[in-house]
Write a protein that holds these residues in place. Structure first.
Motif, PDB file in Angstrom:
ATOM      1  N   PHE A  51     -53.619 -54.503  55.143  1.00 62.83           N
ATOM      2  CA  PHE A  51     -52.349 -53.664  54.534  1.00 62.83           C
ATOM      3  C   PHE A  51     -51.234 -53.773  54.844  1.00 62.83           C
ATOM      4  O   PHE A  51     -50.960 -53.943  56.292  1.00 62.83           O
ATOM      5  CB  PHE A  51     -53.094 -51.944  54.850  1.00 62.83           C
ATOM      6  N   VAL A  52     -50.436 -52.948  54.376  1.00 60.92           N
ATOM      7  CA  VAL A  52     -48.835 -53.029  54.982  1.00 60.92           C
ATOM      8  C   VAL A  52     -48.485 -51.540  54.618  1.00 60.92           C
ATOM      9  O   VAL A  52     -48.359 -50.920  53.446  1.00 60.92           O
ATOM     10  CB  VAL A  52     -48.048 -53.301  53.486  1.00 60.92           C
ATOM     11  N   LEU A  53     -48.289 -50.759  55.935  1.00 63.29           N
ATOM     12  CA  LEU A  53     -48.004 -49.770  55.961  1.00 63.29           C
ATOM     13  C   LEU A  53     -46.199 -49.555  55.724  1.00 63.29           C
ATOM     14  O   LEU A  53     -45.798 -50.229  56.990  1.00 63.29           O
ATOM     15  CB  LEU A  53     -48.085 -49.226  56.508  1.00 63.29           C
ATOM     16  N   LYS A  54     -45.624 -49.247  54.716  1.00 65.46           N
ATOM     17  CA  LYS A  54     -43.813 -49.326  54.806  1.00 65.46           C
ATOM     18  C   LYS A  54     -43.507 -47.460  54.852  1.00 65.46           C
ATOM     19  O   LYS A  54     -43.244 -46.827  54.365  1.00 65.46           O
ATOM     20  CB  LYS A  54     -43.546 -49.815  53.092  1.00 65.46           C
ATOM     21  N   LEU A  55     -42.137 -47.303  55.796  1.00 64.96           N
ATOM     22  CA  LEU A  55     -41.819 -46.614  56.381  1.00 64.96           C
ATOM     23  C   LEU A  55     -40.465 -46.541  55.814  1.00 64.96           C
ATOM     24  O   LEU A  55     -39.781 -47.849  55.854  1.00 64.96           O
ATOM     25  CB  LEU A  55     -42.472 -46.484  57.704  1.00 64.96           C
ATOM     26  N   PRO A  56     -39.791 -44.979  56.053  1.00 71.66           N
ATOM     27  CA  PRO A  56     -38.535 -44.550  55.170  1.00 71.66           C
ATOM     28  C   PRO A  56     -37.315 -45.878  56.336  1.00 71.66           C
ATOM     29  O   PRO A  56     -38.568 -46.728  57.553  1.00 71.66           O
ATOM     30  CB  PRO A  56     -38.021 -43.659  56.343  1.00 71.66           C
ATOM     31  N   GLN A  57     -36.690 -46.417  56.443  1.00 68.14           N
ATOM     32  CA  GLN A  57     -35.557 -47.374  56.859  1.00 68.14           C
ATOM     33  C   GLN A  57     -35.922 -48.909  56.622  1.00 68.14           C
ATOM     34  O   GLN A  57     -35.412 -49.501  57.708  1.00 68.14           O
ATOM     35  CB  GLN A  57     -35.209 -47.189  57.912  1.00 68.14           C
ATOM     36  N   ASN A  58     -37.214 -48.827  55.600  1.00 64.47           N
ATOM     37  CA  ASN A  58     -37.927 -50.184  55.841  1.00 64.47           C
ATOM     38  C   ASN A  58     -38.331 -51.100  56.958  1.00 64.47           C
ATOM     39  O   ASN A  58     -38.150 -51.926  57.289  1.00 64.47           O
ATOM     40  CB  ASN A  58     -36.605 -51.369  55.028  1.00 64.47           C
ATOM     41  N   ASN A  59     -38.509 -50.288  58.356  1.00 68.15           N
ATOM     42  CA  ASN A  59     -39.679 -50.760  59.128  1.00 68.15           C
ATOM     43  C   ASN A  59     -41.391 -50.668  58.579  1.00 68.15           C
ATOM     44  O   ASN A  59     -41.242 -49.978  56.825  1.00 68.15           O
ATOM     45  CB  ASN A  59     -39.102 -50.649  59.632  1.00 68.15           C
ATOM     46  N   GLY A  60     -42.121 -51.054  59.473  1.00 65.11           N
ATOM     47  CA  GLY A  60     -43.372 -50.397  58.836  1.00 65.11           C
ATOM     48  C   GLY A  60     -43.912 -51.476  59.590  1.00 65.11           C
ATOM     49  O   GLY A  60     -44.190 -51.798  61.255  1.00 65.11           O
ATOM     50  N   PHE A  61     -45.545 -51.296  59.491  1.00 67.54           N
ATOM     51  CA  PHE A  61     -46.849 -52.406  60.126  1.00 67.54           C
ATOM     52  C   PHE A  61     -47.691 -53.107  58.940  1.00 67.54           C
ATOM     53  O   PHE A  61     -48.236 -52.786  57.567  1.00 67.54           O
ATOM     54  CB  PHE A  61     -47.722 -50.709  60.531  1.00 67.54           C
ATOM     55  N   ILE A  62     -47.404 -54.198  59.226  1.00 70.74           N
ATOM     56  CA  ILE A  62     -49.389 -55.120  58.228  1.00 70.74           C
ATOM     57  C   ILE A  62     -49.887 -55.162  59.419  1.00 70.74           C
ATOM     58  O   ILE A  62     -50.188 -55.277  60.366  1.00 70.74           O
ATOM     59  CB  ILE A  62     -48.536 -56.827  58.534  1.00 70.74           C
ATOM     60  N   TRP A  63     -51.433 -54.050  58.813  1.00 67.13           N
ATOM     61  CA  TRP A  63     -52.900 -53.944  59.308  1.00 67.13           C
ATOM     62  C   TRP A  63     -53.228 -55.057  59.042  1.00 67.13           C
ATOM     63  O   TRP A  63     -53.613 -55.390  58.019  1.00 67.13           O
ATOM     64  CB  TRP A  63     -52.869 -53.076  59.214  1.00 67.13           C
ATOM     65  N   ILE A  64     -53.837 -55.646  60.137  1.00 67.48           N
ATOM     66  CA  ILE A  64     -55.452 -56.998  59.609  1.00 67.48           C
ATOM     67  C   ILE A  64     -56.377 -56.742  60.232  1.00 67.48           C
ATOM     68  O   ILE A  64     -56.821 -56.403  60.991  1.00 67.48           O
ATOM     69  CB  ILE A  64     -55.056 -58.189  60.264  1.00 67.48           C
ATOM     70  N   GLY A  65     -57.828 -56.398  59.286  1.00 65.17           N
ATOM     71  CA  GLY A  65     -58.527 -55.250  59.688  1.00 65.17           C
ATOM     72  C   GLY A  65     -59.363 -56.869  59.953  1.00 65.17           C
ATOM     73  O   GLY A  65     -59.066 -57.848  60.181  1.00 65.17           O
ATOM     74  N   LYS A  66     -60.239 -56.558  61.212  1.00 70.57           N
ATOM     75  CA  LYS A  66     -61.070 -57.616  61.581  1.00 70.57           C
ATOM     76  C   LYS A  66     -62.026 -58.907  60.536  1.00 70.57           C
ATOM     77  O   LYS A  66     -61.986 -59.344  61.051  1.00 70.57           O
ATOM     78  CB  LYS A  66     -62.408 -57.196  62.152  1.00 70.57           C
ATOM     79  N   GLY A  67     -62.388 -58.247  59.828  1.00 68.08           N
ATOM     80  CA  GLY A  67     -62.479 -59.184  58.607  1.00 68.08           C
ATOM     81  C   GLY A  67     -61.865 -59.912  57.357  1.00 68.08           C
ATOM     82  O   GLY A  67     -62.111 -60.474  56.658  1.00 68.08           O
ATOM     83  N   ALA A  68     -60.288 -59.376  57.793  1.00 74.35           N
ATOM     84  CA  ALA A  68     -59.333 -59.977  56.748  1.00 74.35           C
ATOM     85  C   ALA A  68     -59.658 -61.491  56.458  1.00 74.35           C
ATOM     86  O   ALA A  68     -59.880 -62.009  57.644  1.00 74.35           O
ATOM     87  CB  ALA A  68     -57.986 -59.588  56.470  1.00 74.35           C
ATOM     88  N   SER A  69     -59.018 -61.790  55.058  1.00 73.51           N
ATOM     89  CA  SER A  69     -58.628 -63.528  55.046  1.00 73.51           C
ATOM     90  C   SER A  69     -57.337 -63.868  55.231  1.00 73.51           C
ATOM     91  O   SER A  69     -56.829 -63.286  55.248  1.00 73.51           O
ATOM     92  CB  SER A  69     -59.565 -63.974  53.410  1.00 73.51           C
ATOM     93  N   GLN A  70     -57.660 -65.526  55.576  1.00 80.16           N
ATOM     94  CA  GLN A  70     -56.120 -65.645  55.440  1.00 80.16           C
ATOM     95  C   GLN A  70     -54.702 -65.402  54.467  1.00 80.16           C
ATOM     96  O   GLN A  70     -54.069 -65.153  54.373  1.00 80.16           O
ATOM     97  CB  GLN A  70     -56.465 -66.882  56.494  1.00 80.16           C
ATOM     98  N   GLU A  71     -56.072 -65.533  53.538  1.00 77.45           N
ATOM     99  CA  GLU A  71     -55.317 -65.363  52.200  1.00 77.45           C
ATOM    100  C   GLU A  71     -55.151 -63.729  52.198  1.00 77.45           C
ATOM    101  O   GLU A  71     -53.785 -63.486  51.317  1.00 77.45           O
ATOM    102  CB  GLU A  71     -55.972 -65.819  51.160  1.00 77.45           C
TER     103      GLU A  71
END
Length: 212
Positions: A51-71
């Protein structure tokens, strides 16, 4: 990435620098990576996705689930490029409080030992179910397989880890149909799946996609 054109057309045109958004990146059995905007809420998370969580001012988080693939991880990085978002990369289970606060607080989301397992660790496997020898047996189709390996006089099982597809050939006999359609517990003796795996049935002439 196959979804690049779609993502550019939808994400960059809808969102502005002040917007807050959450975007899910998921790869399906056909190896197609899909990018979908979801609610900014902890309930939207899934251990099998990124998941990508985009916050104001163009910052945020890339959240990687434990089962997420490289793709899926690469897809999330692509989203941040499209949105021109400087995102901190975090792993499921190591989230800072700022992440949860940005989602409105912690909450339940889809997670399980199955979802926490990377799909590429369990490639699809195909089995033939037959009683031609006088007793019902299930045998794995060796090597790479295609739809040409579906035997019309048998029942076939496609074990896709998260789901099991049962394909019934037009000339399969009643014993093969009955034995193949027994409980998930019996089928899972031969397959790499766990309890709770979804079973899907299809017949000869219906579409059954085999990807390996």
């Amino acid at each position: 990435m196959a979804s690049s054109t779609v993502a550019t057309a939808t994400l960059s045109s809808i969102l502005t620098p002040e917007d807050r958004s959450s975007t899910r990146v998921r790869r399906n059995l056909a190896s197609i990576t899909r990018i979908v905007e979801v609610d900014v809420d902890a309930n939207s998370l899934n251990s099998n996705d990124a998941f990508v969580l985009k916050l104001p001012q163009n910052n945020g988080f890339i959240w990687i689930g434990k089962g997420a693939s490289q793709e899926e991880e690469k897809g999330a990085e692509y989203v941040t490029d499209v949105l021109k978002c400087k995102a901190a990369r975090i792993q499921e289970g190591n989230e800072p409080e700022e992440f949860w606060n940005s989602l409105g607080g912690r909450g339940d989301y889809q997670t399980s030992p199955l979802l926490e397992t990377r799909a590429e660790d369990h490639p699809p496997r195909l089995y033939g179910c037959s009683n031609k020898t006088g007793r019902f047996i299930i045998e794995e189709v060796p090597g790479e397989f295609t739809q040409d390996d579906l035997a019309e006089d048998d029942v076939m099982l496609l074990d896709a880890w998260e789901q099991i597809f049962i394909w019934i050939g037009k000339d399969a006999n009643e014993v093969e149909k009955k034995e193949s359609m027994k409980s998930e517990r019996n089928i899972s003796k031969y397959c790499q799946t766990q309890n709770g795996t979804q079973l899907n049935s299809t017949s000869h002439g219906e579409y059954c996609a085999l990807h390996h």
